[in-house]
Every structure is written in structure tokens, then in C-alpha cells.
Design an enzyme around this catalytic site. Structure first.
Site, short mmCIF file in Angstrom:
data_model
loop_
_atom_site.label_atom_id
_atom_site.label_comp_id
_atom_site.label_asym_id
_atom_site.label_seq_id
_atom_site.Cartn_x
_atom_site.Cartn_y
_atom_site.Cartn_z
N LYS A 111 0.84 -1.21 0.00
CA LYS A 111 0.00 0.00 0.00
C LYS A 111 0.87 1.25 0.00
CE LYS A 111 -4.14 -1.46 -0.04
NZ LYS A 111 -5.46 -1.51 0.21
N LYS A 194 -3.29 -11.74 -8.56
CA LYS A 194 -4.62 -12.06 -8.06
C LYS A 194 -5.67 -11.12 -8.63
CE LYS A 194 -5.00 -9.08 -4.03
NZ LYS A 194 -5.68 -8.85 -2.80
N LYS A 197 -9.41 -5.30 -6.81
CA LYS A 197 -9.90 -4.02 -7.31
C LYS A 197 -8.77 -3.10 -7.75
CE LYS A 197 -13.62 -4.10 -5.41
NZ LYS A 197 -14.11 -4.20 -4.06
P1 TYM Z 1 -10.94 -7.41 1.18
O1 TYM Z 1 -12.05 -6.45 1.34
O2 TYM Z 1 -9.76 -7.01 0.37
O3 TYM Z 1 -11.47 -8.78 0.60
C1 TYM Z 1 -12.55 -9.45 1.18
C2 TYM Z 1 -12.35 -10.95 1.16
O4 TYM Z 1 -12.17 -11.41 -0.17
C3 TYM Z 1 -10.97 -12.19 -0.25
N1 TYM Z 1 -10.34 -11.98 -1.57
C4 TYM Z 1 -9.82 -12.98 -2.30
N2 TYM Z 1 -9.76 -14.31 -2.09
C5 TYM Z 1 -9.20 -15.07 -3.05
N3 TYM Z 1 -8.70 -14.56 -4.22
C6 TYM Z 1 -8.75 -13.24 -4.48
N4 TYM Z 1 -8.29 -12.76 -5.63
C7 TYM Z 1 -9.32 -12.36 -3.49
N5 TYM Z 1 -9.53 -11.03 -3.41
C8 TYM Z 1 -10.15 -10.81 -2.22
C9 TYM Z 1 -10.08 -11.67 0.86
O5 TYM Z 1 -9.14 -12.65 1.25
C10 TYM Z 1 -11.10 -11.38 1.94
O6 TYM Z 1 -11.39 -12.54 2.68
N6 TYM Z 1 -8.61 -7.03 5.56
C11 TYM Z 1 -9.78 -7.57 4.90
C12 TYM Z 1 -11.10 -7.10 5.48
C13 TYM Z 1 -11.20 -7.30 6.95
C14 TYM Z 1 -11.38 -8.55 7.61
C15 TYM Z 1 -11.41 -8.23 9.00
C16 TYM Z 1 -11.53 -9.86 7.18
C17 TYM Z 1 -11.11 -6.32 7.88
N7 TYM Z 1 -11.25 -6.88 9.13
C18 TYM Z 1 -11.57 -9.23 9.96
C19 TYM Z 1 -11.68 -10.85 8.14
C20 TYM Z 1 -11.71 -10.54 9.51
C21 TYM Z 1 -9.72 -7.13 3.45
O7 TYM Z 1 -9.12 -6.15 3.12
O8 TYM Z 1 -10.46 -7.91 2.63
#
Ligand code: TYM
Length: 329
Positions: A111, A194, A197
Site C-alpha cells: 500500500k 490475483k 480491485k
Molecule cells: P478485502 O475487502 O480485500 O477482501 C474481502 C475478502 O475477499 C478475499 N479476496 C480474495 N480471495 C481469493 N482470491 C482473491 N483474488 C481475493 N480477493 C479478495 C479476501 O481474502 C477477503 O477474505 N482485511 C480484509 C477485510 C477485513 C477482515 C477483518 C476480514 C477487515 N477486518 C476481519 C476478516 C476478519 C480485506 O481487506 O479484505
């Protein structure tokens, strides 16, 4: 009953990575566990979005959670910012989180590289907020994709550290949960790592059939296998990963055989992947439209979810205050 918690940042629409990495597990787990699925609106502030963008994205995630089959009768759906107790735990964890370990996390480094003009403290302490999200519910299992592994390791570390500092056995170490036997990384179809967004390579759940077909047909390929049974280069492996996710085993085996005997036609492979994504997306897209039109229902779900989530965290935060040496009320 074991507690499950997970969340997604509201930064636009859900894509296939979000679905197959996380939301598919949410839908399955709500039948067996005490589930809390939240919209991580505080986390989205690290990129300084406009207020109207936050509001739109929060609503989008809620609608798409429901369209995917998360049922508010079974699972608690809530917004992170409705549960202010999370912030108190975030503060306690930050007091025992060290600059070096936060700076070393891959997500922070990535980031910081992507937004060099806005390397803020929220980015740095992202893992402590995520740990607070999870541990405030004393979650046992956290369904996430492969990209969250390091954040999960940090959450376990903050749980252990709290216990050690205060000489208690208070927090359990939360476990990552994967729908498949190992963590899933849904690839991009542009040859990059991967689907994400910020990578700009997403197929969204709301995408119309023609949009999906166009995106899949543009997927990067190569000149084809040069000899039988050769290993697949990454861009081709990515297509097969997709096939494994959205198509049945027979289809996968069929194209795999074609690869192995060098008779594969990438056009056919892509067409099949596109059609299977369209078939998967169509009912979800219809439900997105249905839920979007029902604002009263969305308000009710979010209000009830806030009450249930707040109630669920009260005991934890009271006990944490006591352990740390603060007055309880
Ligand atoms: P975020 O919002 O980037 O993504 C949400 C969920 O989607 C999964 N994901 C993927 N899995 C497999 N392949 C991909 N290409 C892919 N892109 C996204 C992510 O692994 C995630 O599970 N930090 C987290 C949000 C969060 C969170 C938490 C999750 C904040 N607090 C507490 C679990 C528990 C995030 O940025 O996910």
C-alpha cells in the site's frame, strides 16, 4: 457453538475473488456456526474515500451479501462503525504493537508503494484494527482468502501478546478458514497475480453476460503447449484455476486432457469458462436488483445487525477493561 467472523472493505462491488475466497464460505458456515459478517467501513478510510462513495459502497456490499445468500435470520450482518467497542480494543492493541513489525507486513509495504503520498497511520495499524475486529467477538474461525494470511497471523500474535502481558488466558487464537482444502487465491485473467480491485482485473458479481464474455475472451494466453504433458505456464494455470472454480470436474478433466495431448484450443476453453461464469452470476445478479429496490429491508437488517453485534461484544470489552486496569461500567 463456535463463533465465525469475517468482513469485506466497502470499496465497490464484490468480485469473483471475494466470492470464492470468502463469501462462499460465509453462506455455508451460517448454517452451522454463530456467524458475524461485517462491512469494514473504517478500514476503507485508509485511502481517503469521499463520503458519498463510502455510503454507496456500504450499501452495495450489503445488497451483494444478501444476493449471495447470506441470511440475516441466520447470521448477524453489521457495519463495523456501528460497534464502537472495536475502537477501544484497537487502542489497547496499538499500545502493544511495534513499529517494526507493522512496517514489515507485506500489505503495508504494498500500500505504501501504491499510495506514496498518503502513507498514513491507519495503513500502518491496519493489522491491529483487523485483530480487534476478530478478537472483540472471540471468533474461532475466520473465512478469508489467501491474501489475508499475514493479517491473520498478526491477529494471533496480538491475542498471544495480550495474554502474555497480562498473564491471562483470555483470547483464543482465531483460525483462518478456507472453503477448499487450502487457501484460495482467485487469479486475475490479465496474467497478473490475483483478482483485485486495485489490480483493475475484476469480474464482478453484477457484471452482465456480455461484459463477462468480453473480459474472459481478453484473458492472456500463450502459443500453446509445445510437447505433451508439459507443465502449464502461469497464465494458463490461471485459466485452469478458474475452470476448477466455476466449472464441473468433467469439464476440467476434458480441457486438461486436451492440454496434455497438445490439442487444446484456448478459444474453446475461454468460451466455456465465460459461459459457466455467466450461469453462476445470473441468479446473483437478479437478486442484486431485487434487494437494491428494498431500502426498508436494508435499513432493518443493518439496524438489527448493529444491535446484535453490539450486544455480542459487551462482555469481552468489559473484561478487557478490567484486565488492563480500567474502571468497568
Ligand atoms: P478485502 O475487502 O480485500 O477482501 C474481502 C475478502 O475477499 C478475499 N479476496 C480474495 N480471495 C481469493 N482470491 C482473491 N483474488 C481475493 N480477493 C479478495 C479476501 O481474502 C477477503 O477474505 N482485511 C480484509 C477485510 C477485513 C477482515 C477483518 C476480514 C477487515 N477486518 C476481519 C476478516 C476478519 C480485506 O481487506 O479484505
Amino acid at each position: 457453538m463456535e463463533t465465525v467472523l469475517s468482513g469485506i472493505r466497502p470499496t465497490g462491488n464484490l468480485h469473483l475473488g471475494n466470492y470464492f475466497g470468502a463469501v462462499k464460505s460465509f453462506v455455508q458456515m451460517q448454517n452451522e456456526y454463530d456467524c458475524y459478517f461485517f462491512i469494514a467501513d473504517w478500514h476503507s478510510l485508509t485511502t481517503c474515500p469521499k463520503p458519498e462513495d463510502i455510503q454507496r459502497s456500504v450499501r452495495t456490499i450489503l445488497v451483494e451479501y444478501l444476493a449471495c445468500g447470506i441470511d440475516p435470520e441466520k447470521a448477524t450482518i453489521y457495519m463495523q462503525s456501528d460497534v464502537k467497542e472495536i475502537l477501544e480494543l484497537y487502542l489497547f492493541f496499538n499500545m502493544n504493537a511495534y513499529l517494526g513489525e507493522l512496517e514489515r507486513t507485506t500489505t503495508f509495504k504494498e500500500k505504501a508503494r501504491k499510495q506514496p503520498d498518503n502513507v498514513n497511520a491507519g495503513l500502518l495499524t491496519y493489522p491491529t484494527l483487523m485483530a480487534a475486529d476478530i478478537l472483540i467477538h472471540k471468533a474461532d474461525k475466520v473465512p478469508v482468502g489467501k491474501d489475508q494470511e499475514q493479517n491473520m497471523e498478526m491477529a494471533r500474535r496480538f491475542a498471544r501478546r495480550f495474554n502474555t502481558i497480562y498473564g491471562v488466558e483470555f483470547f483464543k487464537e482465531p483460525q483462518s478458514f478456507y472453503f477448499s482444502e487450502k487457501a484460495l487465491k482467485v487469479p486475475g485473467l490479465d496474467g497478473s497475480g490475483k483478482m483485485g480491485k486495485s489490480e483493475g482485473n475484476c469480474i464482478y458479481l453484477k457484471d452482465e453476460p456480455d461484459v463477462i464474455r468480453k473480459k474472459v475472451m481478453k484473458a492472456v494466453t500463450d502459443n500453446g503447449p509445445q510437447e505433451p504433458n508439459s507443465p502449464k505456464p502461469e497464465v494458463i494455470e490461471n485459466l485452469f484455476t478458474f475452470l476448477g472454480i466455476v466449472s464441473d470436474k468433467e469439464t476440467y478433466d476434458y480441457f486438461n486432457e486436451k492440454w496434455n495431448d497438445c490439442s487444446i484450443r484456448y478459444g474453446d476453453l475461454k468460451k466455456k469458462i465465460a459461459e459457466d461464469i455467466v450461469a453462476f452470476n445470473t441468479p446473483i445478479r437478479e437478486k442484486i436488483q431485487e434487494f437494491s429496490a428494498n431500502q426498508a429491508l436494508l435499513d432493518k437488517i443493518i439496524n438489527e445487525g448493529a444491535d446484535k453485534a453490539r450486544e455480542h461484544v459487551q462482555k469481552t470489552i468489559r473484561e478487557v477493561r478490567e484486565i488492563v486496569g480500567f474502571r468497568t461500567y
